[in-house]
Structure formats: structure tokens, C-alpha cells
Scaffold this motif. Structure first.
Motif, PDB file in Angstrom:
ATOM      1  N   GLU A  40       0.827  -1.211   0.000  1.00 56.40           N
ATOM      2  CA  GLU A  40       0.000   0.000   0.000  1.00 56.40           C
ATOM      3  C   GLU A  40       0.860   1.259   0.000  1.00 56.40           C
TER       4      GLU A  40
ATOM      5  N   THR B   7      -2.403   1.501  -8.361  1.00 54.81           N
ATOM      6  CA  THR B   7      -2.327   0.192  -7.723  1.00 54.81           C
ATOM      7  C   THR B   7      -1.277  -0.655  -8.454  1.00 54.81           C
TER       8      THR B   7
ATOM      9  N   PRO C 298      -0.840  -7.585  -9.476  1.00 53.39           N
ATOM     10  CA  PRO C 298      -0.499  -8.643  -8.502  1.00 53.39           C
ATOM     11  C   PRO C 298       0.589  -9.568  -9.049  1.00 53.39           C
TER      12      PRO C 298
ATOM     13  N   SER D  50     -11.243 -17.302   9.225  1.00 53.48           N
ATOM     14  CA  SER D  50     -11.297 -16.130  10.103  1.00 53.48           C
ATOM     15  C   SER D  50     -10.580 -16.486  11.407  1.00 53.48           C
TER      16      SER D  50
ATOM     17  N   ASP E 149      -3.551  -9.964   9.526  1.00 52.66           N
ATOM     18  CA  ASP E 149      -4.450  -9.799   8.379  1.00 52.66           C
ATOM     19  C   ASP E 149      -3.661  -9.990   7.075  1.00 52.66           C
ATOM     20  N   PRO E 150      -3.995 -11.025   6.288  1.00 45.63           N
ATOM     21  CA  PRO E 150      -3.198 -11.323   5.089  1.00 45.63           C
ATOM     22  C   PRO E 150      -3.371 -10.313   3.953  1.00 45.63           C
ATOM     23  N   GLU E 151      -4.287  -9.375   4.133  1.00 41.25           N
ATOM     24  CA  GLU E 151      -4.535  -8.391   3.071  1.00 41.25           C
ATOM     25  C   GLU E 151      -3.858  -7.060   3.339  1.00 41.25           C
ATOM     26  N   ARG E 152      -3.222  -6.908   4.497  1.00 45.23           N
ATOM     27  CA  ARG E 152      -2.727  -5.576   4.864  1.00 45.23           C
ATOM     28  C   ARG E 152      -1.300  -5.580   5.370  1.00 45.23           C
TER      29      ARG E 152
ATOM     30  N   ARG F  53       0.636  -9.310   4.546  1.00 40.68           N
ATOM     31  CA  ARG F  53       0.733  -9.885   3.203  1.00 40.68           C
ATOM     32  C   ARG F  53       1.998 -10.743   3.060  1.00 40.68           C
TER      33      ARG F  53
ATOM     34  N   ALA G  98       1.636 -13.957   5.273  1.00 39.55           N
ATOM     35  CA  ALA G  98       0.766 -14.960   4.652  1.00 39.55           C
ATOM     36  C   ALA G  98       1.487 -15.637   3.490  1.00 39.55           C
ATOM     37  N   ASP G  99       2.217 -14.842   2.698  1.00 36.85           N
ATOM     38  CA  ASP G  99       2.963 -15.394   1.561  1.00 36.85           C
ATOM     39  C   ASP G  99       3.997 -16.420   2.034  1.00 36.85           C
TER      40      ASP G  99
END
Ligand code: TXA
Ligand code: MG
Length: 353
Positions: A202, A211, A214, A247, A325-328, A332, A335-336
Motif C-alpha cells: 500500500e 495500484t 499482482p 477467520s 491480516d493477510p490483506e494488509r 501480506r 501470509a505469503d
């Protein structure tokens, strides 16, 4: 491969001088960066670079990152640097951001695995910086682990994997960030995130005002170099790791069930958990704690050390859930790395109690 005597050099002026001398002579020297330890060699010397691939057992189609003392060295290894690359360098160097740029012909093909581009970064660790200045050379350096093993965040990890295979490790203690650099390909029409890492995607998108595309998914493109080095299984402990996804509440409940199931089957179980799971505290389970869910930086700093500790504990199976949180942000990258370390994923059912 000829056996080398591996020296552990103190992270002081004498150690830096000796590490720089070895690098200038074509040697292999591991050194700390702010992310993980790198295995360095003279980036413009093909024989020295070949030694990196040999020592790590790394496939030749996986390109190396070239490390620079500062942005003014960029022209030695990259060309046609677009304006947006300069903007990112101004903002994030020195720091854990690797930029993929068109390469200079002086960079050997072995460094870039035959690609027309080169990955470059300016590390923020003071020892890495002083070593680069002292050696006065661009230094090619992948993470200083055996191929497919977790990246090293301590000099001991480097020695566990590479003692007898490299000339020296410059000991700078534990590395502060703990996950590798974020890699952005800025050589094409649109910037693409190739690997999430120490700088949140981000923050990069905010500087670019756009953006990021990916990362290419494995198998998305034909050809071995569509996603160089982004093998599906990587960073893996030798003990099988089961990653429970879902979750936080569902994953936690499922994790407890899985632990009980393995223990009922007589297995020695290890777990890699965020601090929020303290009350899970299953007795007789070897737990490595990461940071709390809300502290991805702390989890990143612990991740690889925790995986290596679990691997040394003589266990049959490791269970983990995502620690952020794997999105933030750094979530990220966490999680990877866990997705690549896992042997199996289990999806926690939201409806389960
Ligand atoms: O934080 C880091 O980046 C650490 C420290 C030592 O700097 N280095 C590191 O290197 O993680 P390594 O070799 O483990 O990962 C390098 C990855 C390659 O596997 C590949 O995915 C990508 O960088 N890469 C390098 N050059 C590239 C290029 N020209 N095009 C696309 N990807 C490239
Ligand atoms: Mg690596």
C-alpha cells in the motif's frame, strides 16, 4: 564442491575490512541486512557469482538481487531507469524494497538468470552499508540459506546451513525486519508486485499514485521465468507444516481440534501461533509464539527463527495459523511466507462451533 573453512567475523571495523577483502578477492561472505542475512559475492565477477549458486544448491534460473551502497551506484548495474523508480528509491532507500529494472550489459547473465532485467536494492543495515562502501563493489546476494530452507535471520542460521560451503559470515546479531524485501517490477508499462515483503504494498502504491499489478500466480504464464524464484514450496521446514486458514475465531477453533486429533494419534505436535492464542495453551505442545494479530512487524521479526526452532525440536507435525491480516501491511508478506512453508492447508469452517 571444495570444502571451505567458514570464519565467523565480528561485526566491527576489523570484521568489515576482512569481509570486504574476501569479497574483492572473489570470495563468498554472508552478511546481515535489515531483512535477512544475504550470501554475498562480487556482482560483476561471474566466477564469484557461480559460487553462490553452488553453495546454496540454488537452481540457475533463479535470479539474484544486487545490493548497492546508495542510489548513485544505480547506473553501474541498471539502465533506462524510469522516473517512478527514482521516486520509489527516494522514498524507500535505504530499505527493504527491491526494484526490477533493465540491466546494464556489465551485469553477468548468471546474476539475472538470463533475464534482461536486474533486481537491485540499497540495504538499510549499517553493517551492510559499511561493507558495500568498504568493498566498493555491487554485491549480488540471495538469502544465505540452503535452497528452499527458511531464510536466515541470525548468523547461527547461516552457519547451520552453509558452514564449510562459504568463506565467512559477518555476525550482526538478529536482523530487525525478519522477512525479505518487497520486490516491484518497474521495468514494464505498469508496475507489478513480484513479492510482498518488508515495505507494505500500500505504501508503494501510494507513492506511485496507482495500484500494483499482482504477482503472477504459479503456472499463470508459460515458461520457466514467468515468476523467477517464486516456487510454490519455499522457506520450508523439514517437519510437515499444516496451515489452518479462515477467520481468526474459526481458525483458532479448528486449530485446537487438529492439535487434539494429532495428539490422540500419538504425534509430537508443534505450533506457531500469534500471542492472541495464549489461552489455547495446549499442554505438551511445543509452541513458538509470534507477535499479536495487531503486531505484524513483531511476527515478521520472529517468523523464520521460530520455524527453524520448531524444526530442531524433533516433532512429527507443525500446526500454524496466520498471525496477521493477510490483506494488509506486513500481513501480506507473512501470509505469503507461511503459504510457501506449508505442506498442507486446512480451511476452517465458519459454521463450526
Ligand atoms: O531482503 C531481501 O531481498 C534479501 C536480502 C539478502 O537482500 N534477499 C533475498 O534474495 O531475499 P533471494 O535470492 O532469496 O530472492 C531473490 C528473488 C528471486 O528469487 C526472484 O524472485 C527475484 O528476487 N528477482 C531477482 N531478480 C529478478 C528479476 N530480474 N526479475 C524478477 N525477479 C527477480
Ligand atoms: Mg531466498
Amino acid at each position: 564442491m571444495p570444502e571451505r573453512k567458514t570464519r565467523r567475523l565480528a561485526g566491527d571495523e576489523g570484521g568489515i575490512q576482512e569481509a570486504a577483502r574476501l569479497l574483492r578477492a572473489g570470495g563468498l561472505v554472508a552478511f546481515p541486512t535489515e531483512t535477512v542475512y544475504g550470501l554475498g559475492a562480487h556482482a560483476l565477477d561471474p566466477t564469484a557469482v557461480a559460487g553462490i549458486f553452488q553453495a546454496k544448491g540454488r537452481p540457475a534460473d533463479d535470479p539474484l538481487i544486487v545490493h548497492l551502497a546508495d542510489q548513485s551506484w544505480l547506473d553501474q548495474v541498471a539502465r533506462a531507469v524510469p522516473d517512478r523508480a527514482h521516486r520509489l528509491a527516494e522514498r524507500f532507500w535505504p530499505g527493504p524494497l527491491t526494484l526490477v529494472l533493465p540491466k546494464q550489459p556489465a551485469v553477468p547473465d548468471s546474476v539475472t538468470a538470463g533475464l534482461a532485467t536486474v533486481g537491485v536494492r540499497v540495504p538499510a543495515h549499517p553493517l551492510a552499508h559499511r561493507l558495500l562502501v568498504q568493498a566498493d563493489l555491487p554485491i549480488a546476494a540471495p538469502s544465505a540459506n540452503l535452497f528452499a530452507r527458511p531464510s536466515p535471520t541470525r548468523a547461527e542460521h547461516v552457519l547451520d546451513d552453509l558452514a564449510g560451503r562459504i568463506d565467512a559470515v559477518l555476525d550482526g546479531g538478529p536482523t530487525p525486519v525478519g522477512v525479505e524485501s518487497t520486490i516491484v517490477d518497474v521495468s514494464g508499462a505498469e508496475p507489478r508486485l513480484l513479492r510482498p515483503g518488508g515495505i507494505p504494498a500500500e505504501a508503494i502504491a501510494a507513492v506511485l499514485g496507482t495500484t500494483l499489478l499482482p504477482p503472477p500466480r504459479p503456472g499463470e504464464h508459460a515458461g520457466p521465468q514467468a515468476a523467477p524464484g517464486l516456487l510454490d514450496v519455499h522457506y520450508a521446514p523439514r517437519t510437515p507444516l499444516v496451515l489452518v486458514l479462515g477467520s481468526p475465531s474459526a481458525a483458532r477453533a479448528r486449530l485446537r481440534q487438529e492439535i487434539e486429533r494429532y495428539r490422540a494419534a500419538g504425534k509430537r505436535v508443534g505450533a506457531l501461533l500469534p500471542l492472541d492464542d495464549r489461552e489455547l495453551l495446549p499442554e505438551g505442545v511445543h509452541v513458538e509464539w509470534l507477535g499479536a494479530w495487531a503486531e505484524p512487524e513483531r511476527s515478521a521479526a520472529r517468523l523464520f527463527d521460530a520455524l527453524r526452532s520448531l524444526d530442531r525440536a524433533g516433532l512429527d507435525v507443525l500446526l500454524a495459523r496466520l498471525p496477521a491480516d493477510p490483506e494488509r501491511g506486513l500481513g501480506r508478506a507473512l501470509a505469503d511466507r507461511l503459504n510457501r512453508a506449508r505442506q498442507e492447508s486446512v480451511f476452517a469452517d465458519e459454521a463450526a462451533p
